[in-house]
Design an enzyme around this catalytic site. Structure first.
Site, PDB file in Angstrom:
ATOM      1  N   GLY A 157      -5.384  -2.855   8.824  1.00  0.00           N
ATOM      2  CA  GLY A 157      -5.095  -1.681   9.635  1.00  0.00           C
ATOM      3  C   GLY A 157      -4.960  -1.966  11.116  1.00  0.00           C
ATOM      4  O   GLY A 157      -4.970  -1.046  11.926  1.00  0.00           O
TER       5      GLY A 157
ATOM      6  N   GLY B 137      -0.416  -3.676   3.945  1.00  0.00           N
ATOM      7  CA  GLY B 137      -1.065  -2.376   3.926  1.00  0.00           C
ATOM      8  C   GLY B 137      -0.340  -1.395   4.809  1.00  0.00           C
ATOM      9  O   GLY B 137       0.712  -0.850   4.451  1.00  0.00           O
ATOM     10  N   SER B 138      -0.876  -1.186   6.012  1.00  0.00           N
ATOM     11  CA  SER B 138      -0.320  -0.199   6.925  1.00  0.00           C
ATOM     12  C   SER B 138       1.030  -0.626   7.477  1.00  0.00           C
ATOM     13  O   SER B 138       1.791   0.200   7.967  1.00  0.00           O
ATOM     14  CB  SER B 138      -1.302   0.012   8.080  1.00  0.00           C
ATOM     15  OG  SER B 138      -2.633  -0.004   7.606  1.00  0.00           O
TER      16      SER B 138
ATOM     17  N   LYS C 200      -8.053   0.593  -5.277  1.00  0.00           N
ATOM     18  CA  LYS C 200      -9.235  -0.001  -4.645  1.00  0.00           C
ATOM     19  C   LYS C 200     -10.521   0.706  -5.070  1.00  0.00           C
ATOM     20  O   LYS C 200     -10.541   1.920  -5.254  1.00  0.00           O
ATOM     21  CB  LYS C 200      -9.119   0.121  -3.115  1.00  0.00           C
ATOM     22  CG  LYS C 200      -8.075  -0.773  -2.482  1.00  0.00           C
ATOM     23  CD  LYS C 200      -8.078  -0.574  -0.970  1.00  0.00           C
ATOM     24  CE  LYS C 200      -6.876  -1.185  -0.297  1.00  0.00           C
ATOM     25  NZ  LYS C 200      -6.948  -2.647  -0.186  1.00  0.00           N
TER      26      LYS C 200
ATOM     27  N   ARG D  90      -6.705 -20.410   7.212  1.00  0.00           N
ATOM     28  CA  ARG D  90      -6.932 -21.776   7.711  1.00  0.00           C
ATOM     29  C   ARG D  90      -8.324 -22.272   7.339  1.00  0.00           C
ATOM     30  O   ARG D  90      -8.498 -23.432   6.963  1.00  0.00           O
ATOM     31  CB  ARG D  90      -6.762 -21.824   9.234  1.00  0.00           C
ATOM     32  CG  ARG D  90      -5.311 -21.840   9.672  1.00  0.00           C
ATOM     33  CD  ARG D  90      -5.203 -22.314  11.121  1.00  0.00           C
ATOM     34  NE  ARG D  90      -3.837 -22.266  11.610  1.00  0.00           N
ATOM     35  CZ  ARG D  90      -2.924 -23.196  11.339  1.00  0.00           C
ATOM     36  NH1 ARG D  90      -3.240 -24.243  10.590  1.00  0.00           N
ATOM     37  NH2 ARG D  90      -1.702 -23.089  11.822  1.00  0.00           N
TER      38      ARG D  90
ATOM     39  N   ASP E  89       0.843  -1.191   0.000  1.00  0.00           N
ATOM     40  CA  ASP E  89       0.000   0.000   0.000  1.00  0.00           C
ATOM     41  C   ASP E  89       0.881   1.244   0.000  1.00  0.00           C
ATOM     42  O   ASP E  89       1.801   1.347   0.817  1.00  0.00           O
ATOM     43  CB  ASP E  89      -0.847   0.055   1.285  1.00  0.00           C
ATOM     44  CG  ASP E  89      -2.104  -0.803   1.192  1.00  0.00           C
ATOM     45  OD1 ASP E  89      -2.282  -1.497   0.176  1.00  0.00           O
ATOM     46  OD2 ASP E  89      -2.903  -0.765   2.150  1.00  0.00           O
TER      47      ASP E  89
ATOM     48  N   GLY F 100      -3.350  -7.233   8.165  1.00  0.00           N
ATOM     49  CA  GLY F 100      -2.706  -7.347   9.468  1.00  0.00           C
ATOM     50  C   GLY F 100      -1.266  -7.814   9.442  1.00  0.00           C
ATOM     51  O   GLY F 100      -0.664  -8.008  10.496  1.00  0.00           O
TER      52      GLY F 100
END
Lengths: 305, 202
Positions: A164, A246-247, A92, A176, A35, A225
């Site tokens: 995030g 991402g973050s 996005k 899983r 990102d 995450g």
């Protein structure tokens, strides 16, 4: 030979879509998609070895902080990023917002993420992705969500995770669930597959394909995450074929070094010695959020089922 | 009886798994190359598609740049597609970047445009069966071919499949198309080379 040739027939996809849309996603495998919110970050990501960037105005951690309606990004910002790098640029759109998707396709964005990280625009329908020439990626929490998105035309799937948060627990849960539900289909007879197909609300051909091939018919990536090289390698060992971060990179203390480390970790995901080497002295990771302290309405993964 | 030849597929990033599956469908054995020690005992090398910038970074970090270069120059058959072709070209443009320079080509990265312009196109060739197509994905465009390099196929005039000695390189992705003739051609090169090497050793 026991090995199957890549990219065989996939229910719902034309032969051309298989090679050109899914074939594009195949090129991203073993890589990291980062990102970025501006041209400078995009250049840092490319320099660190990202195989693609995701252009967006705010990373998920900031979307959480700011609240309000999160929409597709300013086309000017996306165009700046397209000019700044030579690797693929994705962007996005809100779930179901096919006009945002039309705009991104007209800008020749390389792939479109129909993302639960943005505020959904349609609570009934996702974008009909088959009418677009641009490949789409969509999030999933389990096999049903994955196959519904593929039936709508998604050319790659990623776990939703909980974007995030810097907390990989949800991405692990989703990967899983996906993998065990795929295994569950192994060797099942036609009647069971028909029952499963009606349960998952997808054509039986798609379920039968997964039962026989024991994988999704499109690349299976991970997102949501991932904050450390070890997180990225964990998702790869659980079955991901590439990782979105991402973050996790630009919210950390030393983005350049962390980005490089995660790129190497995804290539050498089975080599703990390399993982140790790249994890040394990385500085502060992004501050994480414990999923259990979050109110249900703060969770993004429940959007777009 | 000697076992089937072993092909090393560079597996830093990209569609290395598709290449491995395509080679196995031709009856060859494969191994993924991620570090220098993986280069030992190979009968052939494949440089897959993917992002050439990512591969360049990782070749450096892994200390693979030199050992892989040596292996590529050793005379074993090499198949390079898309990003792999970029790594072998003498001149790379848009932007300029480093390469092994083993093929006398000038290539323009993403020379056919972004993903929107990707697709399967007819090839013109006297070497491949009539009707053969190639899938081009954000493909490099060859803008100049040196004299020592043979052009085996073209797309609307542009060279897209070239050979120089044991090196076969394509702008498109034969590994993505079931039973593409380039796969069989490369397998034949690998078997011929492995057979000669075995004869020389005995």
């Amino acid at each position: 030979m026991t090995s199957k040739h890549p990219l065989p027939k996939i229910p719902g996809f034309t032969a051309e879509e298989v090679v050109s849309k899914i074939g594009f996603c195949e090129q991203l495998k073993g890589g990291v998609i980062m990102d970025v919110i501006n041209a400078e970050q995009a250049r840092i990501a490319e320099e660190a070895g990202a195989c693609a960037v995701m252009a967006l105005e705010r990373v998920p951690a900031d979307i959480r902080k700011h609240g309000g309606v999160a929409r597709a990004s300013d086309p000017g910002m996306i165009a700046d990023i397209q000019k700044a790098v030579s690797i693929p640029v994705m962007a996005k759109v809100r779930i179901g917002h096919f006009v945002e998707a039309q705009m991104l396709e007209s800008m020749e964005v390389d792939a479109i993420d129909e993302s639960e990280v943005l505020t959904p625009a349609d609570e009934q329908f996702h974008v009909d992705k088959r009418v677009f020439k641009t490949p789409f990626v969509c999030g999933c929490r389990d096999l049903g969500e994955a196959l519904r998105r593929i039936h709508e035309g998604a050319a790659m799937i990623r776990t939703k995770g909980e974007a995030g948060t810097g907390n990989v627990v949800e991405a692990v849960r989703h990967m899983r669930a996906l993998m065990s539900q795929i295994r569950e289909l192994r060797g099942m007879d036609t009647r069971f597959l028909e029952k499963k197909a009606s349960e998952l609300r997808v054509p039986v051909e798609l379920v039968a394909w997964v039962a026989e091939n024991q994988k999704l018919p499109v690349p299976n990536f991970s997102a949501g995450g991932v904050a450390t090289p070890a997180d990225a390698a964990l998702m790869m060992q659980l079955g991901a074929e590439a990782v979105f971060v991402g973050s996790g990179i630009f919210k950390s203390g030393n983005p350049q070094q962390r980005a490089k480390a995660i790129v190497r970790a995804v290539t050498h995901f089975e080599d703990p010695k390399v993982l140790v080497e790249v994890s040394k002295g990385l500085g502060e990771p992004m501050v994480g959020i414990d999923i259990n302290t979050m109110a249900p309405n703060e969770r993004l993964a429940g959007r777009g089922i | 009886m000697a076992s089937e030849p072993l092909v090393g597929v560079l597996a830093l990033q990209g569609d290395f798994a598709d290449h491995a599956a395509a080679l196995q469908a031709e009856g060859l054995r494969t191994v993924f190359v991620r570090k220098a020690s993986d280069l030992v005992g190979l009968d052939a090398i494949v440089l897959p598609g993917g992002e050439s910038t990512t591969m360049l970074k990782l070749l450096d970090v892994e200390g693979l740049w030199e050992p892989l270069g040596k292996a590529l120059r050793s005379g074993v058959p090499v198949l390079a597609t898309c990003a792999g072709l970029i790594l072998l070209a003498a001149n790379v443009e848009n932007p300029r970047q480093r390469s092994y320079g083993l093929l006398p080509l000038t290539v323009v990265r993403n020379g056919y445009g972004r993903q929107y312009h990707s697709g399967t196109f007819a090839l013109q060739s006297e070497h491949l069966p009539a009707g053969t197509t190639g899938t081009f994905i954000r493909a490099p465009r060859i803008s100049n071919v040196g004299a020592e390099c043979e052009v085996l196929a073209r797309r609307d005039g542009d060279a897209v499949l070239v050979q120089k000695g044991p090196i076969l390189a394509a702008c498109f992705h034969p590994e993505l198309q079931v039973g593409h003739p380039v796969g069989a051609q490369f397998a034949a090169m690998v078997r011929a080379h492995a057979g000669l090497a075995a004869a020389g050793a005995s």
